[in-house]
Design an enzyme around this catalytic site. Structure first.
Site, PDB file in Angstrom:
ATOM      1  N   THR A 142       0.687  -1.189  -0.010  1.00  0.00           N
ATOM      2  CA  THR A 142      -0.150   0.107   0.036  1.00  0.00           C
ATOM      3  C   THR A 142       0.943   1.289   0.085  1.00  0.00           C
ATOM      4  O   THR A 142       1.990   1.306   0.701  1.00  0.00           O
ATOM      5  CB  THR A 142      -0.870   0.069   1.215  1.00  0.00           C
ATOM      6  OG1 THR A 142      -1.519   1.283   1.286  1.00  0.00           O
ATOM      7  CG2 THR A 142      -0.238  -0.069   2.603  1.00  0.00           C
ATOM      8  N   ASP A 144      -0.011   3.699   1.223  1.00  0.00           N
ATOM      9  CA  ASP A 144      -0.449   4.571   2.660  1.00  0.00           C
ATOM     10  C   ASP A 144       0.604   4.166   3.678  1.00  0.00           C
ATOM     11  O   ASP A 144       0.538   4.953   4.653  1.00  0.00           O
ATOM     12  CB  ASP A 144      -1.691   4.216   3.026  1.00  0.00           C
ATOM     13  CG  ASP A 144      -2.860   4.447   1.868  1.00  0.00           C
ATOM     14  OD1 ASP A 144      -2.497   5.376   1.211  1.00  0.00           O
ATOM     15  OD2 ASP A 144      -4.114   3.797   1.848  1.00  0.00           O
ATOM     16  N   ARG A 179       2.785  33.057  -3.659  1.00  0.00           N
ATOM     17  CA  ARG A 179       1.305  32.710  -3.083  1.00  0.00           C
ATOM     18  C   ARG A 179       1.522  31.194  -1.887  1.00  0.00           C
ATOM     19  O   ARG A 179       2.713  30.994  -1.865  1.00  0.00           O
ATOM     20  CB  ARG A 179       0.749  31.741  -4.287  1.00  0.00           C
ATOM     21  CG  ARG A 179       0.117  32.652  -5.365  1.00  0.00           C
ATOM     22  CD  ARG A 179      -0.083  31.628  -6.676  1.00  0.00           C
ATOM     23  NE  ARG A 179      -0.855  32.514  -7.555  1.00  0.00           N
ATOM     24  CZ  ARG A 179      -1.116  32.151  -8.857  1.00  0.00           C
ATOM     25  NH1 ARG A 179      -0.419  31.098  -9.472  1.00  0.00           N
ATOM     26  NH2 ARG A 179      -1.667  33.070  -9.553  1.00  0.00           N
ATOM     27  N   MET A 186      -2.444  11.567  -0.835  1.00  0.00           N
ATOM     28  CA  MET A 186      -3.151  10.452  -0.161  1.00  0.00           C
ATOM     29  C   MET A 186      -2.612   9.929   1.100  1.00  0.00           C
ATOM     30  O   MET A 186      -1.736  10.429   1.673  1.00  0.00           O
ATOM     31  CB  MET A 186      -3.234   9.300  -1.411  1.00  0.00           C
ATOM     32  CG  MET A 186      -4.191   9.732  -2.562  1.00  0.00           C
ATOM     33  SD  MET A 186      -4.176   8.265  -3.652  1.00  0.00           S
ATOM     34  CE  MET A 186      -5.581   8.564  -4.588  1.00  0.00           C
ATOM     35  N   ARG A 188      -4.924   7.992   3.334  1.00  0.00           N
ATOM     36  CA  ARG A 188      -6.169   7.433   3.864  1.00  0.00           C
ATOM     37  C   ARG A 188      -6.085   7.817   5.672  1.00  0.00           C
ATOM     38  O   ARG A 188      -5.804   9.306   5.666  1.00  0.00           O
ATOM     39  CB  ARG A 188      -6.316   5.922   4.041  1.00  0.00           C
ATOM     40  CG  ARG A 188      -7.455   5.590   3.033  1.00  0.00           C
ATOM     41  CD  ARG A 188      -7.774   4.102   3.063  1.00  0.00           C
ATOM     42  NE  ARG A 188      -6.856   3.226   3.801  1.00  0.00           N
ATOM     43  CZ  ARG A 188      -7.027   2.208   4.346  1.00  0.00           C
ATOM     44  NH1 ARG A 188      -8.377   1.781   4.192  1.00  0.00           N
ATOM     45  NH2 ARG A 188      -6.209   1.521   4.838  1.00  0.00           N
ATOM     46  N   GLU A 239      -5.091  13.585   3.078  1.00  0.00           N
ATOM     47  CA  GLU A 239      -6.352  13.555   2.711  1.00  0.00           C
ATOM     48  C   GLU A 239      -7.286  13.381   3.997  1.00  0.00           C
ATOM     49  O   GLU A 239      -8.329  13.577   3.965  1.00  0.00           O
ATOM     50  CB  GLU A 239      -6.566  12.418   1.612  1.00  0.00           C
ATOM     51  CG  GLU A 239      -6.327  11.024   1.878  1.00  0.00           C
ATOM     52  CD  GLU A 239      -6.607  10.086   0.884  1.00  0.00           C
ATOM     53  OE1 GLU A 239      -7.104  10.392  -0.429  1.00  0.00           O
ATOM     54  OE2 GLU A 239      -6.277   8.949   1.012  1.00  0.00           O
ATOM     55  N   ARG A 281      -3.560  28.590  -3.753  1.00  0.00           N
ATOM     56  CA  ARG A 281      -3.945  27.535  -4.780  1.00  0.00           C
ATOM     57  C   ARG A 281      -3.923  26.024  -4.279  1.00  0.00           C
ATOM     58  O   ARG A 281      -2.993  25.695  -3.414  1.00  0.00           O
ATOM     59  CB  ARG A 281      -3.016  27.509  -6.046  1.00  0.00           C
ATOM     60  CG  ARG A 281      -3.136  28.884  -6.880  1.00  0.00           C
ATOM     61  CD  ARG A 281      -4.531  28.963  -7.784  1.00  0.00           C
ATOM     62  NE  ARG A 281      -4.190  30.328  -8.506  1.00  0.00           N
ATOM     63  CZ  ARG A 281      -4.963  31.366  -8.088  1.00  0.00           C
ATOM     64  NH1 ARG A 281      -5.105  31.545  -6.928  1.00  0.00           N
ATOM     65  NH2 ARG A 281      -4.826  32.267  -8.985  1.00  0.00           N
ATOM     66  N   HIS A 287      -4.070  10.246  -8.085  1.00  0.00           N
ATOM     67  CA  HIS A 287      -3.766   8.662  -8.185  1.00  0.00           C
ATOM     68  C   HIS A 287      -2.252   8.582  -8.978  1.00  0.00           C
ATOM     69  O   HIS A 287      -1.739   7.753  -9.419  1.00  0.00           O
ATOM     70  CB  HIS A 287      -4.510   8.058  -9.075  1.00  0.00           C
ATOM     71  CG  HIS A 287      -5.895   7.655  -8.242  1.00  0.00           C
ATOM     72  ND1 HIS A 287      -6.939   8.712  -8.073  1.00  0.00           N
ATOM     73  CD2 HIS A 287      -6.300   6.426  -7.628  1.00  0.00           C
ATOM     74  CE1 HIS A 287      -7.861   8.267  -7.609  1.00  0.00           C
ATOM     75  NE2 HIS A 287      -7.524   6.906  -7.366  1.00  0.00           N
ATOM     76  N   GLN A 289       0.231   9.521  -7.467  1.00  0.00           N
ATOM     77  CA  GLN A 289       1.302   8.800  -6.637  1.00  0.00           C
ATOM     78  C   GLN A 289       1.297   7.335  -6.435  1.00  0.00           C
ATOM     79  O   GLN A 289       2.051   6.577  -6.020  1.00  0.00           O
ATOM     80  CB  GLN A 289       0.679   9.445  -5.010  1.00  0.00           C
ATOM     81  CG  GLN A 289       0.822  10.798  -4.874  1.00  0.00           C
ATOM     82  CD  GLN A 289      -0.258  11.062  -3.664  1.00  0.00           C
ATOM     83  OE1 GLN A 289       0.115  11.517  -2.610  1.00  0.00           O
ATOM     84  NE2 GLN A 289      -1.239  11.479  -4.075  1.00  0.00           N
TER      85      GLN A 289
HETATM   86  O1  F6P Z   1      -5.234   2.937  -0.264  1.00  0.00           O
HETATM   87  C1  F6P Z   1      -4.480   3.515  -1.449  1.00  0.00           C
HETATM   88  C2  F6P Z   1      -5.469   4.819  -1.727  1.00  0.00           C
HETATM   89  O2  F6P Z   1      -4.734   5.300  -2.740  1.00  0.00           O
HETATM   90  C3  F6P Z   1      -5.580   5.743  -0.556  1.00  0.00           C
HETATM   91  O3  F6P Z   1      -4.570   6.568  -0.360  1.00  0.00           O
HETATM   92  C4  F6P Z   1      -6.729   6.376  -1.246  1.00  0.00           C
HETATM   93  O4  F6P Z   1      -7.409   7.102  -0.114  1.00  0.00           O
HETATM   94  C5  F6P Z   1      -7.500   5.242  -1.948  1.00  0.00           C
HETATM   95  O5  F6P Z   1      -6.726   4.294  -2.146  1.00  0.00           O
HETATM   96  C6  F6P Z   1      -8.300   5.922  -3.111  1.00  0.00           C
HETATM   97  O6  F6P Z   1      -9.081   4.883  -3.736  1.00  0.00           O
HETATM   98  P1  F6P Z   1      -9.588   4.778  -5.417  1.00  0.00           P
HETATM   99  O7  F6P Z   1      -8.223   4.215  -6.042  1.00  0.00           O
HETATM  100  O8  F6P Z   1     -10.780   3.989  -5.249  1.00  0.00           O
HETATM  101  O9  F6P Z   1      -9.587   6.272  -5.605  1.00  0.00           O
END
Ligand code: F6P
Length: 367
Positions: A142, A144, A179, A186, A188, A239, A281, A287, A289
């Site tokens: 992951t 994360d 700015r 990301m 989670r 996030e 801004r 994604h 990442q």
């Molecule tokens: O768990 C990986 C992750 O990229 C998280 O960081 C993010 O919250 C989630 O998946 C996004 O999910 P999806 O790919 O369904 O948009």
């Protein structure tokens, strides 16, 4: 207890992460070298519900994929067989337990063990199948980095590299325009990506889920910089970050999967603009990442994990997850890996370093 292995299967579940293909390659080649047959289970557990979609994985099938992003097996974060979303025409989606079908097909196909590559959701599913008698070895994936039992998951290093590169690039444009740039990353419910990329990219403010923030403290940091002639600022927001007493910002909900986080960056940017009068801004990295080639660290970790998973199967250690405990890769019980989420410890060296460097976490910095 060792048992004779003839056929194993591999699947990838949850959101993709750079390094999945490297794990598959290492596991397949390690298995083939032992004379085992390898089946590729497509889209999470889908091929164990519809076995016509299973593919054979041999040395040819995994040629030239170590450096590629995505997964040759496909993946889904809506494929939990214990809570499988089913939509009949004209009816709302319902969740159905199809786990017995998976077990039945697994046995019918005479598969001796499954290598399940995934994040915390996938490890929880693996643990439930282990309880139903399927011999499983998990591989922690992951971006994360929130899985317990392993110092790092593969995919994380690449995500941090991408986020750091983005922050580096935003510095020059932020400075040119004087700015505030708010970068949403990301992660989670854990702040690993924000923390590591924010510190490495010399952000001024880093907001993570583990430290509820006060927008006043965030703005204080920006106005303090301004008073010292630094007329721009970089704010990195995870996030899952939320203000003191506030809630995480959710982008959407879908049945059969976790809520989709997102939007806190825009909230923070609006508040900063409103309170400081600074032009602000927002950049949401999303994604990007997760896409593309894994870093050297992730490739190597993924290859080591894939090969270690096969060695565990060979020695008969099932219902465990391979894990990094530098300098070694070892096995931790799935029970342990799924017991809790690995979040950023508030007294971690990286948090302390950030504070020493003058980074604000949007809280009243401990004295
Ligand atoms: O768990 C990986 C992750 O990229 C998280 O960081 C993010 O919250 C989630 O998946 C996004 O999910 P999806 O790919 O369904 O948009």
């Amino acid at each position: 207890m060792e048992k004779t292995i003839r056929r194993i299967a591999i699947n990838t579940g949850g959101g993709d992460a750079p390094g999945l293909n490297a794990v598959i390659r290492a596991a397949v080649l390690s298995a083939v070298h032992r004379g085992w047959e390898v089946l590729g289970i497509r889209r999470g557990y889908a091929s164990l519900l519809d076995t016509s979609t299973i593919i054979q994985l041999d040395a040819n099938a995994v040629r030239g994929i170590t450096h590629t992003g995505g997964t040759i097996l496909g993946t889904t974060n809506k494929g939990d067989p214990f809570e499988y979303p089913v939509t009949l025409p004209g009816q709302p989606t319902t969740l159905v337990d199809r786990s017995d079908e998976v077990v039945e097909n697994f046995r019918r196909l005479k598969i001796d063990a499954l290598i399940a590559i995934g994040g915390d959701g996938s490890m929880r599913i693996a643990n439930r199948f282990a309880a139903k008698g399927i011999p499983i070895v998990g591989v922690p994936k992951t971006i994360d980095n929130d899985l317990t039992g392993t110092v790092a998951t593969f995919g994380f290093d690449t995500a941090v590299m991408v986020a750091t590169d983005a922050i580096d690039r935003l510095h020059s444009t932020a400075e040119a325009h004087e700015r505030v740039m708010v970068v949403e990353v990301m992660g989670r419910y854990a702040g690993w990506i924000a923390l590591n990329s924010g510190v490495a990219g010399t952000a001024d403010v880093i907001l993570i889920p583990e430290i509820p923030f006060s927008i006043d403290h965030v703005c204080d940091k920006i106005t303090d910089r301004e008073a010292h002639g630094r007329r721009f600022a970089i704010v990195v927001v995870a996030e899952g970050a939320s203000p003191v007493g506030g809630k995480m910002v959710v982008k959407g909900e879908e049945i059969g999967r976790e809520v989709l986080l997102g939007g806190i960056g825009e909230f923070v940017a609006k508040e900063i603009a409103h309170r400081t009068g600074k032009e602000t801004r927002t950049v949401v990295l999303g994604h990007i990442q997760r896409g593309g080639r894994p870093t050297t660290f992730d490739r190597l970790l993924a290859l080591r994990f894939g090969s270690a998973a096969v060695r565990l199967i060979e020695e008969g250690t099932f219902n465990h997850m391979v894990a990094l405990d530098p300098p070694v890769v070892l096995a931790v019980p799935l029970e342990v890996a799924t017991s809790r989420m690995k979040t950023v410890p508030l007294d971690s060296d990286t948090v302390l370093t950030a504070r020493d460097l003058g980074v604000s976490f949007g809280d009243a910095a401990p004295k």
